[in-house]
Design an enzyme around this catalytic site. Structure first.
Site, PDB file in Angstrom:
ATOM      1  N   LYS A 170      -0.433   4.179   7.841  1.00 54.97           N
ATOM      2  CA  LYS A 170      -0.395   2.613   7.530  1.00 54.97           C
ATOM      3  C   LYS A 170       0.509   1.679   8.139  1.00 54.97           C
ATOM      4  O   LYS A 170       0.307   0.679   8.099  1.00 54.97           O
ATOM      5  CB  LYS A 170      -0.343   2.730   5.830  1.00 54.97           C
ATOM      6  CG  LYS A 170      -1.544   3.507   5.171  1.00 54.97           C
ATOM      7  CD  LYS A 170      -1.141   3.286   3.817  1.00 54.97           C
ATOM      8  CE  LYS A 170      -2.190   4.143   2.813  1.00 54.97           C
ATOM      9  NZ  LYS A 170      -3.609   3.564   2.926  1.00 54.97           N
ATOM     10  N   LYS A 187       0.733  -1.269  -0.044  1.00 50.31           N
ATOM     11  CA  LYS A 187      -0.080   0.021   0.001  1.00 50.31           C
ATOM     12  C   LYS A 187       0.822   1.296  -0.098  1.00 50.31           C
ATOM     13  O   LYS A 187       2.066   1.064   0.235  1.00 50.31           O
ATOM     14  CB  LYS A 187      -0.854   0.105   1.109  1.00 50.31           C
ATOM     15  CG  LYS A 187      -0.273  -0.353   2.612  1.00 50.31           C
ATOM     16  CD  LYS A 187      -1.374  -0.354   3.434  1.00 50.31           C
ATOM     17  CE  LYS A 187      -1.987  -1.824   3.417  1.00 50.31           C
ATOM     18  NZ  LYS A 187      -3.371  -1.518   3.411  1.00 50.31           N
ATOM     19  N   ARG A 188       0.292   2.317  -0.267  1.00 49.70           N
ATOM     20  CA  ARG A 188       1.075   3.677  -0.216  1.00 49.70           C
ATOM     21  C   ARG A 188       1.569   3.774   1.035  1.00 49.70           C
ATOM     22  O   ARG A 188       1.253   3.362   2.143  1.00 49.70           O
ATOM     23  CB  ARG A 188       0.183   4.749  -0.453  1.00 49.70           C
ATOM     24  CG  ARG A 188       0.504   5.994  -0.780  1.00 49.70           C
ATOM     25  CD  ARG A 188      -0.428   7.236  -0.960  1.00 49.70           C
ATOM     26  NE  ARG A 188      -1.674   7.190  -0.381  1.00 49.70           N
ATOM     27  CZ  ARG A 188      -2.002   7.733   0.932  1.00 49.70           C
ATOM     28  NH1 ARG A 188      -0.989   8.632   1.145  1.00 49.70           N
ATOM     29  NH2 ARG A 188      -3.051   7.575   1.582  1.00 49.70           N
ATOM     30  N   LYS A 243      -8.568  -7.943  -1.927  1.00 55.13           N
ATOM     31  CA  LYS A 243      -7.735  -8.489  -2.902  1.00 55.13           C
ATOM     32  C   LYS A 243      -7.068  -9.810  -2.130  1.00 55.13           C
ATOM     33  O   LYS A 243      -7.013 -10.902  -2.916  1.00 55.13           O
ATOM     34  CB  LYS A 243      -6.952  -7.637  -3.669  1.00 55.13           C
ATOM     35  CG  LYS A 243      -7.564  -6.672  -4.411  1.00 55.13           C
ATOM     36  CD  LYS A 243      -6.803  -5.555  -4.697  1.00 55.13           C
ATOM     37  CE  LYS A 243      -7.810  -4.240  -5.497  1.00 55.13           C
ATOM     38  NZ  LYS A 243      -6.905  -2.813  -5.536  1.00 55.13           N
ATOM     39  N   THR A 301      -8.685  -1.458  -0.074  1.00 57.05           N
ATOM     40  CA  THR A 301      -9.380  -2.448  -0.915  1.00 57.05           C
ATOM     41  C   THR A 301      -8.205  -3.663  -0.995  1.00 57.05           C
ATOM     42  O   THR A 301      -8.532  -4.803  -1.564  1.00 57.05           O
ATOM     43  CB  THR A 301      -9.597  -2.104  -2.440  1.00 57.05           C
ATOM     44  OG1 THR A 301      -8.439  -1.220  -2.727  1.00 57.05           O
ATOM     45  CG2 THR A 301     -10.919  -1.092  -2.313  1.00 57.05           C
TER      46      THR A 301
END
Length: 805
Positions: A543, A537-538, A649, A645
């Site tokens: 995060k 992820k970014r 996945k 998202t």
């Protein structure tokens, strides 16, 4: 339009001759790819035409999805499979001596975005077309992607141009007949008429031409084909007043150079604002012109048009539609406001105050003088409404102002100017109602709803994981391929030993594919019998990639100290890009790479611990990573991630979630059950109490693991430079650990111990993975888009398109 293999071979060969004047054998692979792409696009164009005719004849409402990003990935394979021509093309090419995979590899990911926002928009385009819903996209035609990430010898992120259209883009069709004149700068000329009405005219502005390029958005199991319209900036025929033409050309060129230009300078801020107005102005003009070709009035615009604003970047569409209705078509403020609000809907993607977009008044006033006047009038009229409705609460207005402290709050404008507002996960929408937008929710409770994100099962499992697809076909039949909700039937097989063994075999095959990708990308050879633990992820502080690598550091340090302590073989995989000006994030990337280099070269531990940083995270990389991973790291500070998202996945491909109760992970946890994931860390409800008396130093002083791991950042352990990671150390220790990395560290360590314990029970692990796959039914974007269609847009599927049954 070819119907069989022989027709395809004949047409392909003929097109190569017509395009390049040469034979199949003599053409370059790039030429073969471009011709093939154009053939597939032209194949879709028949459906594209039929869709436009059906929309017109059935007199239906259409939706336009305005987003700064559409991260489509590669289109060739997905378009061919959606059209049902994949086998014909692959076999035909093979008989011509051409390997389809080699041609498909020529395609670059479309550089139309950065992260989850764009991946969500792309999933929605796929699902809308597959559900026969008339939903079209509106964006900028960026000539370059965000950047191409490489890692240098020291482990630093280096940004290079992402030239995604170097060999061309066969999917787009240039349509200059629909060009739009966009104006910046200048001033507003105000005049009155005999009725006392005021008229506004933008004068002395700088004109830029917006040229549309249309790409087909092809549905699966249907002839439905929607449009993604990308706007490109070109010089207008009007001379720029008082400006050297070369400077003007340079400024025009900058608008579509790439997404999210560096906004650390005033020039960069103006450019971002220019981008936002450019594509919404062009999009609104295009929508209005299309509407008036079919109807002789704009009174019915809300019955025929819906505009979804994907985050705050397109929110200037609200005052722009007001401008067009009032200044061009003579509507009163009240009527224009009613139409605009009924047309607009807004999706919020963050509750973080620093991520909520605001613009200085002077920027908007100078660059977009008429737009500023309309926003100011919005603010004034909203003030009158609020003070009249809440006369006994004088501080209420101060909390909901659209313009305050010299800045325009775009999220507030979006809520006031839209008839629907939605969050993207249950916990996120709850926080919008109770915190970020609580005063607006009090005023407009009927506007707010939740629409939990989803992903297209076609790209993210059916097409990218053929091994799993075959196993599922053999286990539950093929009906889920067209109606993904039916994958829930897998729940009936989760205890079946043969099904468990079949899944474990599939996962091992996918891990070998991923291992090969890792070797080719980094040179690192990984153990496919190890636990593949991925965080993709970014790169952002909330995060908490830092928490992940600190845990790796702890494991390494402990194994070096205690020769009797060894973990189950584990491969930690990171993939992330950091914004070019985000110093902390770039240092975390460097730390991960420096740790990887030391750990992977240490024979004491490298048989059980490997660290991989995959450079240049992209959609195409994700198609390998998501289906080859065992563990899905979703470890953001609770309450900070709107939805995510990537978590879906990983889940859809049979990875177990290791995460906090944040974003859509809350719903994943509820659906699969706590025994089939691993949850750790503080909750949203617990954080305020902890934060009230929080001290990072307390954790540092009391926990030897934390103390030693943090000290390694400033003693030269990882690259011999004790100053290199001081920024990271200071972020935690001197800024008091804003995202509670140290508070969650112990819980995170224990969560990993649970993962290892679960993984050793191969039957139990397989059962949990199968439950995750079955329960991913809810996270299909087909479900999400149906909810938007029914509950926000009030649109129906087109009739007469090919059946999905």
């Amino acid at each position: 339009m070819f119907k069989n293999k022989e027709e395809f071979k004949k047409e392909f060969s003929q097109r190569l001759i017509e395009a390049y004047g040469t034979t199949v054998e003599m053409t370059h692979p790039t030429e073969k790819y471009l011709v093939l792409g154009e053939m597939v696009r032209d194949h879709a164009s028949v459906n594209w035409k039929d869709t436009k005719v059906a929309v017109s004849q059935q007199d239906v409402k259409q939706v336009y999805y305005f987003s700064m990003e559409f991260l489509l990935g590669r289109s060739l394979t997905s378009n061919m499979k959606n059209l049902g021509i994949y086998d014909i093309v692959v076999e035909g090419l093979s008989e011509l001596g051409i390997d389809f995979d080699n041609l498909a590899a020529m395609e670059k990911d479309a550089g139309l975005g950065n992260g989850g926002l764009g991946r969500l928009a792309a999933c929605f385009m796929d699902s809308a077309a597959s559900e026969n819903l008339p939903v079209n996209g509106n964006c900028i035609r960026y000539r370059y992607g965000l950047f191409r990430q490489v890692i240098d010898e020291q482990g630093n992120q280096v940004e290079l141009p992402d030239i995604w259209m170097r060999i061309g883009n066969p999917w787009e069709i240039r349509k200059p007949k629909h060009s739009v004149d966009v104006q910046f700068w200048g001033s507003v000329e105000v005049s009155g008429d005999s009725n006392g009405d005021l008229h506004f005219r933008h004068v002395n502005g700088e004109h830029i031409l917006a040229i549309p390029y249309d790409m087909p958005m092809v549905g699966a199991n249907t002839s439905m084909t929607n449009t993604l319209r990308l706007w490109s900036a070109e010089p207008a025929d009007v001379s720029p007043a008082g400006k050297d033409y070369r400077q003007y050309l340079s400024e025009v060129n900058d608008i579509c150079l790439n997404v999210y230009p560096n906004d650390s300078t005033e020039e960069g801020k103006y450019l971002r604002l220019k981008q936002q107005y450019f594509f919404v102005c062009a999009g609104i003009d295009s929508i209005i012109n299309a509407h008036l070709k079919q109807y002789d009035t704009l009174d019915n615009l809300p019955e025929k048009v819906g505009i979804q604003l994907n985050d705050t970047h397109p929110v200037l569409a609200i005052p722009e539609l007001m401008r067009v209705l009032m200044d061009v078509y003579g509507y009163s403020w009240v009527k224009a406001k009613d139409i605009t609000t009924a047309v607009m809907s807004y999706t919020n993607h963050t509750v973080m105050s620093e991520a909520l977009e605001t613009w200085p008044i002077e920027y908007v006033k100078k660059l977009l003088p008429r737009i500023y006047m309309i926003i100011d009038e919005f603010n004034t009229r909203f003030s009158n409404y609020v003070t009249a409705r809440y006369p006994g609460e004088p501080d209420f207005w101060s909390r909901v102002k659209i313009i305050t402290d010299g800045r325009i709050h775009m999220a507030r404008l979006a809520v006031v100017g839209s008839h629907k507002v939605n969050g993207v996960a249950e916990i996120h929408t709850g926080l919008l109602k109770s915190d970020l937008f609580r005063d607006y929710y009090r005023m407009y409770p009927e506007r707010f709803s939740n629409k939990t994100n989803g992903i297209t099962p076609r790209r993210w499992m059916l097409y990218s994981n053929p091994q799993l697809r075959k196993m599922l076909d053999d286990t539950i039949g093929k009906s889920y391929e067209k109606d993904f909700s039916k994958i829930i039937r897998l729940m009936e097989k989760v205890d079946d030993k043969k099904t468990q063994e079949a899944f474990l075999k599939v996962k091992q095959e996918r891990k070998k594919v991923l291992a090969d990708y890792i070797r080719k990308s980094t040179g690192i050879i990984v153990n496919t019998d190890s636990i593949f633990d991925s965080q993709a992820k970014r790169l952002h502080a909330y995060k908490r990639q830092l928490l992940n690598i600190l845990h790796v550091i702890y494991l390494y340090q402990r194994m070096k100290e205690d020769k009797n302590f060894r973990i189950y073989p584990h491969t930690f995989i990171f993939a992330a890009k950091a914004a070019p000006s985000y110093v902390f994030a770039k240092k975390v990337i460097k730390l991960i790479n420096c740790v990887a280099r030391k750990v992977n070269s240490d024979p004491d531990v490298n048989k059980v611990l490997t660290v991989v940083f995959l450079p240049n995270y992209s959609v195409s990389m994700s198609e390998y990573l998501m289906n080859g991973s065992d563990v899905s790291e979703q470890i953001s500070t609770a309450g900070k991630e709107a939805s995510g998202t990537g978590n879906m996945k990983f889940m859809m491909n049979g990875a177990i979630t290791l995460g906090t109760l944040d974003g859509a992970t809350v719903e994943i946890d509820r659906l699969v059950g706590r025994e089939n994931d691993v949850i750790f860390g503080l909750t949203v409800d617990q954080i305020p109490g902890v934060r009230a008396s929080y001290s990072a130093w307390n954790y540092y002083n009391k926990d030897k693991r934390i103390h030693k791991a943090m000290n390694s950042l400033i003693d030269g352990t990882w690259n011999g430079n004790p100053d290199d990671f001081q920024v990271i150390y200071d972020e935690i220790m001197k800024k008091n650990d804003e995202y509670l990395v140290l508070a969650d560290f112990d819980s995170y360590v224990k969560a990993h111990e649970q993962i290892e314990q679960k993984y050793r029970d191969r039957s139990g692990w397989a059962r949990s993975c199968l439950i995750n796959i079955a329960q991913s039914a809810y996270f299909s974007s087909d479900r999400t888009i149906r909810q938007y269609a029914g509950e926000i847009w009030e649109i129906q599927p087109l009739s007469g398109m090919s059946s999905k049954k």
